[in-house]
Write an enzyme that holds these catalytic residues in place. Sequence first.
Site, PDB file in Angstrom:
ATOM      1  N   ARG A 102     -35.296 110.293  -2.981  1.00  0.00           N
ATOM      2  CA  ARG A 102     -36.460 110.680  -2.192  1.00  0.00           C
ATOM      3  C   ARG A 102     -37.389 111.671  -2.901  1.00  0.00           C
ATOM      4  O   ARG A 102     -38.605 111.481  -2.939  1.00  0.00           O
ATOM      5  CB  ARG A 102     -36.031 111.321  -0.856  1.00  0.00           C
ATOM      6  CG  ARG A 102     -35.733 110.358   0.244  1.00  0.00           C
ATOM      7  CD  ARG A 102     -34.606 110.889   1.085  1.00  0.00           C
ATOM      8  NE  ARG A 102     -33.419 110.929   0.269  1.00  0.00           N
ATOM      9  CZ  ARG A 102     -32.590 109.888   0.125  1.00  0.00           C
ATOM     10  NH1 ARG A 102     -32.795 108.812   0.806  1.00  0.00           N
ATOM     11  NH2 ARG A 102     -31.541 109.951  -0.677  1.00  0.00           N
ATOM     12  N   THR A 103     -36.814 112.744  -3.421  1.00  0.00           N
ATOM     13  CA  THR A 103     -37.682 113.817  -3.922  1.00  0.00           C
ATOM     14  C   THR A 103     -38.492 113.334  -5.120  1.00  0.00           C
ATOM     15  O   THR A 103     -39.718 113.501  -5.174  1.00  0.00           O
ATOM     16  CB  THR A 103     -36.841 115.054  -4.286  1.00  0.00           C
ATOM     17  OG1 THR A 103     -35.988 115.352  -3.177  1.00  0.00           O
ATOM     18  CG2 THR A 103     -37.724 116.246  -4.573  1.00  0.00           C
ATOM     19  N   LYS A 132     -29.154 116.758 -26.148  1.00  0.00           N
ATOM     20  CA  LYS A 132     -28.911 117.232 -27.527  1.00  0.00           C
ATOM     21  C   LYS A 132     -28.783 118.751 -27.569  1.00  0.00           C
ATOM     22  O   LYS A 132     -28.708 119.341 -28.642  1.00  0.00           O
ATOM     23  CB  LYS A 132     -30.076 116.817 -28.431  1.00  0.00           C
ATOM     24  CG  LYS A 132     -30.345 115.332 -28.482  1.00  0.00           C
ATOM     25  CD  LYS A 132     -31.599 115.090 -29.329  1.00  0.00           C
ATOM     26  CE  LYS A 132     -32.247 113.769 -28.985  1.00  0.00           C
ATOM     27  NZ  LYS A 132     -33.661 113.734 -29.420  1.00  0.00           N
ATOM     28  N   ARG A 135     -35.929 119.307 -10.866  1.00  0.00           N
ATOM     29  CA  ARG A 135     -34.626 119.472 -10.191  1.00  0.00           C
ATOM     30  C   ARG A 135     -33.567 119.757 -11.241  1.00  0.00           C
ATOM     31  O   ARG A 135     -33.569 119.145 -12.312  1.00  0.00           O
ATOM     32  CB  ARG A 135     -34.256 118.211  -9.406  1.00  0.00           C
ATOM     33  CG  ARG A 135     -32.827 118.245  -8.894  1.00  0.00           C
ATOM     34  CD  ARG A 135     -32.514 117.135  -7.953  1.00  0.00           C
ATOM     35  NE  ARG A 135     -33.210 117.314  -6.688  1.00  0.00           N
ATOM     36  CZ  ARG A 135     -33.017 116.527  -5.622  1.00  0.00           C
ATOM     37  NH1 ARG A 135     -32.161 115.523  -5.694  1.00  0.00           N
ATOM     38  NH2 ARG A 135     -33.671 116.736  -4.514  1.00  0.00           N
ATOM     39  N   HIS A 176     -34.482 124.336  -1.797  1.00  0.00           N
ATOM     40  CA  HIS A 176     -35.166 123.043  -1.925  1.00  0.00           C
ATOM     41  C   HIS A 176     -36.463 123.151  -1.103  1.00  0.00           C
ATOM     42  O   HIS A 176     -36.582 122.582  -0.022  1.00  0.00           O
ATOM     43  CB  HIS A 176     -34.252 121.934  -1.393  1.00  0.00           C
ATOM     44  CG  HIS A 176     -34.672 120.537  -1.746  1.00  0.00           C
ATOM     45  ND1 HIS A 176     -35.936 120.213  -2.210  1.00  0.00           N
ATOM     46  CD2 HIS A 176     -33.991 119.365  -1.668  1.00  0.00           C
ATOM     47  CE1 HIS A 176     -35.998 118.898  -2.419  1.00  0.00           C
ATOM     48  NE2 HIS A 176     -34.832 118.377  -2.102  1.00  0.00           N
TER      49      HIS A 176
END
Length: 304
Positions: A51-52, A80, A101, A129
């Site tokens: 969703r986000t 890396k 995120r 959030h």
Amino acid sequence: MNHLIDILQLSTQEIDELVEKAKDIIANPEAYAHKCDGKILATLFFEPSTRTRLSFESAMLSLGGKTLGFSSASSSSAAKGESVADTVRTVSCYADIIAMRHPKEGAPLVASMRSEVPVINAGDGGHNHPTQTLTDLLTINREKGRFNDLTVGFCGDLKFGRTVHSLISALSRYTGIKFVLVSPEELKLPSYVKNEVIKKNNIPYEQTTDLESVMPELDILYMTRVQRERFFNEEDYLRLKDSYILTPEKLKNAKQDLCIMHPLPRVNEISVAVDDDPRACYFKQVRNGRYIRMALIMKMLGIE
Ligand code: CP
């Protein structure tokens, strides 16, 4: 330059303005179709999302802008060993705004210190959030018509549920709010949220393990998933994962105008039989997420 790392960076007036803007976008989408022409949003997702990430991308595309990014750490140079700071410094050369995120609490804050463009926290570990909270607030506004005088139940994983922490912070600034915190002992709300937010603002609250006993008093029921990815061992997760499963039977004593919310994804905690109940609002939340993010992107880019 402005960043959005924590919902409390926005005043209640700014939240009201974003909610009103989102409602106007819903009513007049064509008026916003070119607001971000020539702008680029980067989505840097070091942790899974449906969703986000997609709602951010949909929001920017709906505003006429473009998007780029990655959906897992393994497909970026983080694999890396590149630091968040260097990643963000690099991406801010390619994009006008970044949604990020990360599984580590505080990573978007670190990113914001190194970025040359605005950074939006799209979820950091079990912490915050803020754009889910804006989504939740738009949903509450559209369903209940107010932010004041609400008894709000939070049920499930209140320890690791970052959407719970952010929404409690946001609602604590309104009057007539009462929180009902329903969780197993092991998944209770962290004391920093209880002490620094609820108690500090003198918000009445009760804590219980029994959802059905408090059901009749709730105006909003915010269900949450037990956050498997934040557990230290699988045994504890398996023991706790089905602590609460909302079924039509359990809603028998609920208010007729109860608003049932869930940030999604759900696993087992809401039976699909509840989806047809008119009080189920969780897919409305999904839809609202796109519009409130459109409003937020415009605000952060300084576009009227
Ligand atoms: N609500 C939410 O954050 O969903 P995703 O994890 O799918 O982005």
